[in-house]
Design a protein around this motif. Structure first.
Motif, PDB file in Angstrom:
ATOM      1  N   ALA A 295       0.634  -1.345   0.060  1.00 16.88           N
ATOM      2  CA  ALA A 295      -0.120   0.062   0.006  1.00 16.88           C
ATOM      3  C   ALA A 295       0.893   1.422  -0.064  1.00 16.88           C
ATOM      4  CB  ALA A 295      -1.046  -0.050   1.281  1.00 16.88           C
ATOM      5  N   ALA A 296       2.124   1.225   0.106  1.00 20.18           N
ATOM      6  CA  ALA A 296       3.086   2.202   0.472  1.00 20.18           C
ATOM      7  C   ALA A 296       3.270   2.909  -0.845  1.00 20.18           C
ATOM      8  CB  ALA A 296       4.055   1.972   1.111  1.00 20.18           C
TER       9      ALA A 296
ATOM     10  N   SER B 231       2.894   2.473  10.734  1.00 17.70           N
ATOM     11  CA  SER B 231       1.770   3.252  11.300  1.00 17.70           C
ATOM     12  C   SER B 231       0.930   2.062  12.001  1.00 17.70           C
ATOM     13  CB  SER B 231       0.954   3.901   9.929  1.00 17.70           C
ATOM     14  OG  SER B 231       0.345   2.769   9.088  1.00 17.70           O
ATOM     15  N   GLY B 232       1.098   0.981  11.795  1.00 12.47           N
ATOM     16  CA  GLY B 232       0.405   0.109  12.520  1.00 12.47           C
ATOM     17  C   GLY B 232      -0.783  -0.515  11.258  1.00 12.47           C
ATOM     18  N   GLY B 233      -0.725   0.143  10.259  1.00 12.83           N
ATOM     19  CA  GLY B 233      -1.641  -0.269   9.045  1.00 12.83           C
ATOM     20  C   GLY B 233      -3.087  -0.030   9.604  1.00 12.83           C
ATOM     21  N   LEU B 234      -3.993  -0.525   9.002  1.00 11.94           N
ATOM     22  CA  LEU B 234      -5.461  -0.311   9.218  1.00 11.94           C
ATOM     23  C   LEU B 234      -5.754  -0.767  10.836  1.00 11.94           C
ATOM     24  CD1 LEU B 234      -7.175  -1.705   6.226  1.00 11.94           C
ATOM     25  CD2 LEU B 234      -6.786   0.421   6.594  1.00 11.94           C
ATOM     26  N   SER B 235      -4.727  -1.534  11.547  1.00 12.76           N
ATOM     27  CA  SER B 235      -4.879  -1.621  13.179  1.00 12.76           C
ATOM     28  C   SER B 235      -4.103  -0.227  13.414  1.00 12.76           C
ATOM     29  CB  SER B 235      -4.462  -3.022  13.546  1.00 12.76           C
ATOM     30  OG  SER B 235      -5.070  -3.959  12.927  1.00 12.76           O
ATOM     31  N   LEU B 236      -4.384   0.697  13.120  1.00 10.69           N
ATOM     32  CA  LEU B 236      -3.804   2.168  13.354  1.00 10.69           C
ATOM     33  C   LEU B 236      -3.334   2.104  14.674  1.00 10.69           C
ATOM     34  CD1 LEU B 236      -2.818   4.725  11.891  1.00 10.69           C
ATOM     35  CD2 LEU B 236      -4.904   5.805  12.579  1.00 10.69           C
ATOM     36  N   LYS B 237      -1.988   2.732  14.938  1.00 16.84           N
ATOM     37  CA  LYS B 237      -1.378   2.914  16.101  1.00 16.84           C
ATOM     38  C   LYS B 237      -2.187   4.310  16.615  1.00 16.84           C
ATOM     39  CE  LYS B 237       3.155   0.764  15.555  1.00 16.84           C
ATOM     40  NZ  LYS B 237       3.193  -0.202  16.702  1.00 16.84           N
TER      41      LYS B 237
ATOM     42  N   SER C 209      -4.093  -1.427   1.040  1.00 20.72           N
ATOM     43  CA  SER C 209      -3.459  -1.783   2.431  1.00 20.72           C
ATOM     44  C   SER C 209      -4.188  -3.224   2.565  1.00 20.72           C
ATOM     45  CB  SER C 209      -3.965  -0.927   3.759  1.00 20.72           C
ATOM     46  OG  SER C 209      -3.531   0.189   3.531  1.00 20.72           O
ATOM     47  N   PHE C 210      -3.342  -4.293   3.222  1.00 18.38           N
ATOM     48  CA  PHE C 210      -3.826  -5.506   3.629  1.00 18.38           C
ATOM     49  C   PHE C 210      -4.716  -5.185   4.904  1.00 18.38           C
ATOM     50  CE2 PHE C 210      -0.865  -7.273   7.193  1.00 18.38           C
ATOM     51  CZ  PHE C 210      -0.422  -6.197   7.387  1.00 18.38           C
ATOM     52  N   LYS C 211      -5.634  -6.018   4.918  1.00 16.38           N
ATOM     53  CA  LYS C 211      -6.802  -5.840   5.973  1.00 16.38           C
ATOM     54  C   LYS C 211      -6.693  -6.922   6.968  1.00 16.38           C
ATOM     55  CE  LYS C 211      -9.297  -3.607   2.420  1.00 16.38           C
ATOM     56  NZ  LYS C 211      -8.353  -3.824   1.409  1.00 16.38           N
TER      57      LYS C 211
ATOM     58  N   THR D 134      -2.969  -5.983  11.954  1.00 15.60           N
ATOM     59  CA  THR D 134      -2.234  -5.495  10.639  1.00 15.60           C
ATOM     60  C   THR D 134      -0.729  -4.914  11.455  1.00 15.60           C
ATOM     61  OG1 THR D 134      -3.163  -3.375  10.672  1.00 15.60           O
ATOM     62  CG2 THR D 134      -3.872  -5.034   9.150  1.00 15.60           C
ATOM     63  N   ASP D 135      -0.818  -4.623  12.789  1.00 15.10           N
ATOM     64  CA  ASP D 135       0.518  -3.951  13.466  1.00 15.10           C
ATOM     65  C   ASP D 135       1.159  -4.880  13.775  1.00 15.10           C
ATOM     66  OD1 ASP D 135       1.959  -2.150  14.309  1.00 15.10           O
ATOM     67  OD2 ASP D 135       0.771  -1.614  15.941  1.00 15.10           O
ATOM     68  N   ALA D 136       0.859  -6.333  13.721  1.00 11.93           N
ATOM     69  CA  ALA D 136       1.877  -7.361  13.935  1.00 11.93           C
ATOM     70  C   ALA D 136       2.549  -7.918  12.548  1.00 11.93           C
ATOM     71  CB  ALA D 136       1.389  -8.581  14.500  1.00 11.93           C
ATOM     72  N   GLU D 137       3.010  -6.829  12.066  1.00 10.72           N
ATOM     73  CA  GLU D 137       3.482  -6.954  10.526  1.00 10.72           C
ATOM     74  C   GLU D 137       5.173  -7.636  10.491  1.00 10.72           C
ATOM     75  OE1 GLU D 137       3.743  -4.101  12.166  1.00 10.72           O
ATOM     76  OE2 GLU D 137       5.741  -3.791  11.760  1.00 10.72           O
ATOM     77  N   GLY D 138       5.799  -7.196  11.441  1.00 12.78           N
ATOM     78  CA  GLY D 138       7.450  -7.492  11.613  1.00 12.78           C
ATOM     79  C   GLY D 138       7.392  -8.976  11.195  1.00 12.78           C
TER      80      GLY D 138
END
Ligand SMILES: [Zn+2]
Length: 498
Positions: A240-241, A272-278, A329-331, A349-353
């Protein structure tokens, strides 16, 4: 006024650099104000410090209170310069380094003025202590700054050692590893507006040119190529970037290599956390979420520069992506098809690492045949609760690897401590009704840093016979909003010792 500080290690007590504005001598508590001091002062710049100069320390000792620091004035090149004497903490218990690297760093920062060339002399017991102390000193004065104002200036901090047991310090190695650490700091401190997934790859290519070593090669898999080749984790997180995700594979393969080490680093250039926004408070500082990849790159840089571990093929894999928000963005609820062949249902989506690392270790263990694969990442906030802000948390399936990395940490000051290894009881944390696993745990109060590690482990090649080590550096990678350079020296030392 922006001051760029160069740090140089060398025999500067024997040959004092010209144009010093200050000098300092530091040693462990109880060593600086002892009888050895006049011997130190008798050489080079300290020759100008006469017997009277040490009087304040001796005086204080006689009266039973050791001062934190004493400054005297000495003549050097026909001008008066301040010479500071100070002490760092001495206690080093079982899980600390061979010298108090945290205290060495702080005290060096206090006694060396912010401007002008300076000579810093560190009194240590052995060359091994000099190495750890030197790497601690080098972490002061980070290179990245965009401050404006008066003309920018450059200065050099020259560092030498008084070694009590007279073992020889390897200044070349110190200079190379310190330079790599400072590169890690600079990359971690650089915001995503400058260090995105494209400029990062350019920087790696420039480094490869600069290293100019025929045994080094680079391969980059970028953007849609990742999707076509099945890297569902890296592609899913980064698609998405504005700038495309990438997997960079650096290799140093000496002709007579008889073992192989693969290093895999999390390179989320912004999270940013993605859609699970920080929330804002959790998002500030997320430029540093590429610290694992920076450390892996720094270790590779130092290994090539010093030609360390000449019988070991070393691969450095940088998993680069920005976790951004966009229509693409992945959801949550999406199912990613990973390079390992496994499917992952997204529930955060914030557990992306762990998703990008999973593809990295899958590639490494399927294609590079390593004896040990190490993944390193700023992965979980829970790591800080488990092992603190100085020690990284490690998870490994090999007791031998655990022993080696603990030793590497004590030797370099990049300290680590083991976390729970128990995949058989923790894997159910990721149970999914529709895919092979979810990406985030059911219960956050159940060893979640180890769970995150086991997620990555689940993507090792099925027939992989080597060892695996996971290093969570969420805590130690930064201090006071600056990169510490953590990890490069640890992995460099591990490559030499494993
Ligand atoms: Zn995240």
């Amino acid at each position: 006024m922006p001051v760029t500080t160069h740090v140089k290690f060398g025999a500067f007590l024997a040959e004092t650099p010209a144009d010093l504005s200050a000098a300092a001598l530091i040693g462990a508590k109880g060593t600086v104000q002892l009888a050895e001091l006049p011997a130190v002062t008798a050489s080079s710049v300290f020759a100008a410090v006469d017997a009277n100069a040490t009087a304040p320390l001796h005086l204080a000792e006689e009266h039973g209170s050791a001062p934190a620091s004493v400054t005297v004035w000495a003549t050097h090149d026909d001008k008066l310069i301040p010479v500071a004497f100070s002490q760092f903490a001495k206690e080093t218990s079982r899980h600390m380094a061979i010298v108090r690297t945290d205290s060495v760093r702080d005290v060096a920062n206090k006694v060396v003025p912010a401007k002008g060339n300076a000579l810093l002399v560190v009194r240590v017991e052995s060359a091994a202590q000099a190495y750890a102390a030197g790497l601690a000193v080098a972490r002061n004065w980070p290179l990245y700054s965009r401050k404006t104002g008066a003309e920018s200036t450059e200065r050099t901090v020259y560092v030498d050692f008084v070694v009590a047991d007279e073992s020889a310090v390897d200044y070349d190695e110190l200079n190379a590893v310190a330079a790599a650490i400072r590169d890690v700091q600079r990359r971690v401190d650089t915001p995503c507006s400058e260090l995105n997934t494209v400029t990062y790859v350019e920087e790696v290519r420039a480094l490869v040119e600069r290293l100019d070593d025929p045994t080094v090669s680079i391969k980059v898999i970028q953007g849609e190529e990742l999707k076509e080749q099945g890297f569902g984790g890296i592609y899913g997180v980064g698609k998405a970037a504005e700038f495309p995700p990438a997997l960079v594979i650096l290799s140093r393969v000496p002709e007579n290599a008889d073992k192989t080490l693969a290093l895999v680093g999390k390179g989320i250039v912004y999270d940013s956390g993605g859609l699970s926004l920080k929330p804002t408070s959790g998002m500030v500082g997320m430029k540093g979420d590429m610290g694992g990849s920076a450390a892996v790159l720094g270790a590779f840089e130092a290994i090539v520069a010093t030609k360390a571990a000449p019988e070991t093929a070393v691969h450095a894999l940088l998993c680069l992506a920005e976790n951004a928000i966009d229509g693409k963005s992945f959801k949550n609820d999406d199912i990613l098809h990973m390079y390992s062949g496994k499917t992952v249902e997204i529930n955060n989506t914030d557990a992306e690492g762990r998703l990008v690392l999973a593809d990295g270790v899958a590639y490494a263990t399927q294609h590079l045949n390593p004896d040990v694969v190490i993944d390193m990442a700023t992965l979980t906030g829970a790591q800080l609760i488990t092992t603190g802000i100085i020690h990284a948390g490690i998870v490994t399936d090999s007791e031998e690897v655990e022993t080696t990395v603990l030793k590497s940490g004590k030797a370099t000051g990049d300290l680590v401590f083991p976390m729970l290894y128990a995949p058989e009881i923790l894997k159910s944390q990721f149970d999914s009704p529709v895919a092979d696993m979810k990406n985030s745990v059911k219960d956050r109060m159940n060893a979640q840093s180890s769970c995150a590690a086991h997620f990555v482990q689940a993507h090792l090649a099925k027939d992989y016979k080597g060892a695996w080590l996971h290093v969570d550096i969420a805590g130690p990678a930064e201090a006071a909003s600056r990169g510490t350079g953590f990890g490069a020296a640890l992995l460099y030392e591990f490559a030499k010792q494993f």
